[in-house]
Design a protein around this motif. Structure first.
Motif, PDB file in Angstrom:
ATOM      1  N   GLY A  19       0.778  -1.237   0.000  1.00  0.00           N
ATOM      2  CA  GLY A  19       0.000   0.000   0.000  1.00  0.00           C
ATOM      3  C   GLY A  19       0.804   1.278   0.000  1.00  0.00           C
ATOM      4  N   LYS A  20       2.052   1.207  -0.492  1.00  0.00           N
ATOM      5  CA  LYS A  20       2.906   2.396  -0.521  1.00  0.00           C
ATOM      6  C   LYS A  20       2.274   3.535  -1.307  1.00  0.00           C
ATOM      7  CE  LYS A  20       6.397   0.154  -2.410  1.00  0.00           C
ATOM      8  NZ  LYS A  20       5.732   0.718  -3.565  1.00  0.00           N
ATOM      9  N   SER A  21       1.895   3.256  -2.539  1.00  0.00           N
ATOM     10  CA  SER A  21       1.411   4.311  -3.422  1.00  0.00           C
ATOM     11  C   SER A  21       0.116   4.923  -2.905  1.00  0.00           C
ATOM     12  CB  SER A  21       1.203   3.764  -4.839  1.00  0.00           C
ATOM     13  OG  SER A  21       2.437   3.309  -5.364  1.00  0.00           O
ATOM     14  N   THR A  22      -0.765   4.087  -2.356  1.00  0.00           N
ATOM     15  CA  THR A  22      -2.021   4.597  -1.802  1.00  0.00           C
ATOM     16  C   THR A  22      -1.749   5.519  -0.628  1.00  0.00           C
ATOM     17  OG1 THR A  22      -3.168   2.585  -2.488  1.00  0.00           O
ATOM     18  CG2 THR A  22      -4.229   3.922  -0.800  1.00  0.00           C
ATOM     19  N   LEU A  23      -0.825   5.119   0.250  1.00  0.00           N
ATOM     20  CA  LEU A  23      -0.505   5.963   1.397  1.00  0.00           C
ATOM     21  C   LEU A  23       0.163   7.255   0.943  1.00  0.00           C
ATOM     22  CD1 LEU A  23      -0.416   6.394   4.440  1.00  0.00           C
ATOM     23  CD2 LEU A  23       1.799   5.230   4.467  1.00  0.00           C
ATOM     24  N   CYS A  24       1.059   7.172  -0.047  1.00  0.00           N
ATOM     25  CA  CYS A  24       1.717   8.377  -0.563  1.00  0.00           C
ATOM     26  C   CYS A  24       0.686   9.394  -1.051  1.00  0.00           C
ATOM     27  CB  CYS A  24       2.663   8.019  -1.707  1.00  0.00           C
ATOM     28  SG  CYS A  24       4.313   7.571  -1.184  1.00  0.00           S
ATOM     29  N   ARG A  25      -0.282   8.936  -1.812  1.00  0.00           N
ATOM     30  CA  ARG A  25      -1.311   9.849  -2.326  1.00  0.00           C
ATOM     31  C   ARG A  25      -2.084  10.499  -1.184  1.00  0.00           C
ATOM     32  NH1 ARG A  25      -1.765   5.698  -6.325  1.00  0.00           N
ATOM     33  NH2 ARG A  25      -3.435   4.689  -5.136  1.00  0.00           N
ATOM     34  N   ALA A  26      -2.395   9.706  -0.169  1.00  0.00           N
ATOM     35  CA  ALA A  26      -3.150  10.232   0.962  1.00  0.00           C
ATOM     36  C   ALA A  26      -2.330  11.268   1.735  1.00  0.00           C
ATOM     37  CB  ALA A  26      -3.577   9.094   1.888  1.00  0.00           C
ATOM     38  N   VAL A  27      -1.046  10.977   1.959  1.00  0.00           N
ATOM     39  CA  VAL A  27      -0.177  11.905   2.699  1.00  0.00           C
ATOM     40  C   VAL A  27       0.006  13.200   1.908  1.00  0.00           C
ATOM     41  CG1 VAL A  27       2.174  12.266   3.531  1.00  0.00           C
ATOM     42  CG2 VAL A  27       0.997  10.105   4.008  1.00  0.00           C
ATOM     43  N   ALA A  28       0.243  13.082   0.604  1.00  0.00           N
ATOM     44  CA  ALA A  28       0.429  14.279  -0.225  1.00  0.00           C
ATOM     45  C   ALA A  28      -0.843  15.118  -0.251  1.00  0.00           C
ATOM     46  CB  ALA A  28       0.826  13.870  -1.640  1.00  0.00           C
ATOM     47  N   ARG A  29      -1.974  14.464  -0.373  1.00  0.00           N
ATOM     48  CA  ARG A  29      -3.246  15.197  -0.394  1.00  0.00           C
ATOM     49  C   ARG A  29      -3.483  15.922   0.926  1.00  0.00           C
ATOM     50  NH1 ARG A  29      -6.162  11.159  -1.104  1.00  0.00           N
ATOM     51  NH2 ARG A  29      -6.884  10.861   1.033  1.00  0.00           N
ATOM     52  N   ARG A  30      -3.227  15.239   2.017  1.00  0.00           N
ATOM     53  CA  ARG A  30      -3.458  15.848   3.330  1.00  0.00           C
ATOM     54  C   ARG A  30      -2.521  17.031   3.554  1.00  0.00           C
ATOM     55  NH1 ARG A  30      -6.536  14.305   7.301  1.00  0.00           N
ATOM     56  NH2 ARG A  30      -6.127  15.008   9.434  1.00  0.00           N
ATOM     57  N   ALA A  31      -1.278  16.900   3.137  1.00  0.00           N
ATOM     58  CA  ALA A  31      -0.332  18.010   3.285  1.00  0.00           C
ATOM     59  C   ALA A  31      -0.777  19.216   2.461  1.00  0.00           C
ATOM     60  CB  ALA A  31       1.066  17.564   2.868  1.00  0.00           C
ATOM     61  N   ASP A 206      -7.091  -1.754   6.265  1.00  0.00           N
ATOM     62  CA  ASP A 206      -7.283  -1.306   4.893  1.00  0.00           C
ATOM     63  C   ASP A 206      -6.554   0.017   4.716  1.00  0.00           C
ATOM     64  OD1 ASP A 206      -8.889   0.718   6.009  1.00  0.00           O
ATOM     65  OD2 ASP A 206     -10.775  -0.290   5.485  1.00  0.00           O
ATOM     66  N   ALA A 207      -6.640   0.600   3.522  1.00  0.00           N
ATOM     67  CA  ALA A 207      -5.861   1.805   3.216  1.00  0.00           C
ATOM     68  C   ALA A 207      -6.223   2.961   4.142  1.00  0.00           C
ATOM     69  CB  ALA A 207      -6.078   2.207   1.758  1.00  0.00           C
ATOM     70  N   GLU A 208      -7.515   3.146   4.412  1.00  0.00           N
ATOM     71  CA  GLU A 208      -7.941   4.244   5.275  1.00  0.00           C
ATOM     72  C   GLU A 208      -7.450   4.042   6.700  1.00  0.00           C
ATOM     73  OE1 GLU A 208     -12.112   6.378   6.748  1.00  0.00           O
ATOM     74  OE2 GLU A 208     -12.108   5.033   5.016  1.00  0.00           O
ATOM     75  N   GLN A 209      -7.512   2.819   7.178  1.00  0.00           N
ATOM     76  CA  GLN A 209      -7.039   2.538   8.531  1.00  0.00           C
ATOM     77  C   GLN A 209      -5.528   2.710   8.645  1.00  0.00           C
ATOM     78  OE1 GLN A 209      -8.678  -1.415   8.645  1.00  0.00           O
ATOM     79  NE2 GLN A 209     -10.417  -0.815   9.939  1.00  0.00           N
ATOM     80  N   THR A 210      -4.812   2.343   7.593  1.00  0.00           N
ATOM     81  CA  THR A 210      -3.363   2.534   7.599  1.00  0.00           C
ATOM     82  C   THR A 210      -3.020   4.017   7.650  1.00  0.00           C
ATOM     83  OG1 THR A 210      -2.968   0.483   6.364  1.00  0.00           O
ATOM     84  CG2 THR A 210      -1.218   2.137   6.314  1.00  0.00           C
ATOM     85  N   GLU A 211      -3.708   4.818   6.838  1.00  0.00           N
ATOM     86  CA  GLU A 211      -3.459   6.261   6.857  1.00  0.00           C
ATOM     87  C   GLU A 211      -3.752   6.836   8.238  1.00  0.00           C
ATOM     88  OE1 GLU A 211      -5.149  10.469   5.073  1.00  0.00           O
ATOM     89  OE2 GLU A 211      -6.056   8.581   4.429  1.00  0.00           O
ATOM     90  N   ARG A 212      -4.860   6.422   8.842  1.00  0.00           N
ATOM     91  CA  ARG A 212      -5.229   6.926  10.167  1.00  0.00           C
ATOM     92  C   ARG A 212      -4.168   6.558  11.194  1.00  0.00           C
ATOM     93  NH1 ARG A 212      -9.686   4.089  11.096  1.00  0.00           N
ATOM     94  NH2 ARG A 212     -10.810   5.368   9.601  1.00  0.00           N
ATOM     95  N   HIS A 213      -3.660   5.338  11.098  1.00  0.00           N
ATOM     96  CA  HIS A 213      -2.623   4.891  12.026  1.00  0.00           C
ATOM     97  C   HIS A 213      -1.346   5.710  11.855  1.00  0.00           C
ATOM     98  CE1 HIS A 213      -0.278   2.263  14.570  1.00  0.00           C
ATOM     99  NE2 HIS A 213       0.570   2.022  13.587  1.00  0.00           N
TER     100      HIS A 213
END
Length: 221
Positions: A19-31, A206-213
């Motif tokens: 899930g690297k790419s999914t997390l990257c997109r989420a982190v970039a979007r949040r920033a 899942d991807a959302e839970q990983t981002e939250r963590h």
């Protein structure tokens, strides 16, 4: 999200499918939503970014590998240009610190540790956070096959088996064995750096839970 200028968040993983790419997109979007100026360096960008043109040219030159010094200097140029352009946050997908590539190209632990030390000097004074996603390799590879299709595993095994440092990989069991060894090496090498390293066990998240963590353990996200 409040970050000082020059924060590089490097998302790397213990295996394809974590899930690297999914997390990257989420982190970039949040920033970006927080008002930061963000550069999201996707995995495929290494073939097209101007700073990494020497890397792409060496890789395409016939040897199928890149000299460590070229990786270091391209990274130095990328980070320096981003800093000069006023970028606050760099989010990179499978870039720094290049351990899987260096292993595949046949470099030993001592050499790779020296490359990490050179990279640390090259990116200063940028603050580096490495988010290391890990999962059971059987589970992660199965997830990658579901995403990429049934032929992907043959391609992946063939790619590893063709490289000088990973020629022992011939099938799924040997690929799993290689990924386990590489994880041990990565954890050991990252522990020797001064970077902030966050090891995230994906497990059943899942991807959302990983981002939250990740947000919970990295408050400035």
């Amino acid at each position: 999200m409040t970050m000082g200028a020059g924060h590089l968040i490097a998302v790397v993983g213990s295996s394809p499918g974590v899930g690297k790419s999914t997390l990257c997109r989420a982190v970039a979007r949040r920033a970006a939503e927080s008002g930061a100026t963000v550069d999201h360096f996707e995995e495929a960008d290494i073939l097209s970014r101007p700073s990494f043109r020497p890397v792409a040219e060496e890789f395409a030159g016939g040897s199928g590998s890149v000299r460590p010094g070229t990786l270091v200097e391209s990274t130095r140029d990328y980070v320096a240009k981003a800093r000069a352009e006023g970028v606050d946050v760099l989010v990179t997908d499978a870039l720094l610190p290049f351990i899987p590539s260096l292993v595949a190209w046949g470099h030993d632990e001592t050499t790779i540790a020296a490359v990490l030390a050179d990279l640390a000097q090259a990116v200063r004074p940028t603050h580096v956070t490495v988010v290391y996603l890990r999962d059971d390799p059987h589970t992660a590879l199965r997830r990658a096959v579901e995403r990429e299709g049934p032929d992907w595993l043959d391609w992946y095994v063939g790619k590893l088996g063709a490289a000088p440092g990973t020629r022992s990989v011939k099938d799924l069991p040997s690929a799993v064995e290689h990924l386990c060894r590489e994880e041990e090496l990565t954890v050991r090498l990252l522990a020797g750096t001064h970077w902030r390293v966050l090891r995230v066990d994906v497990g059943g998240r899942d991807a959302e839970q990983t981002e939250r963590h990740v947000r919970e353990i990295l408050p400035d996200l």
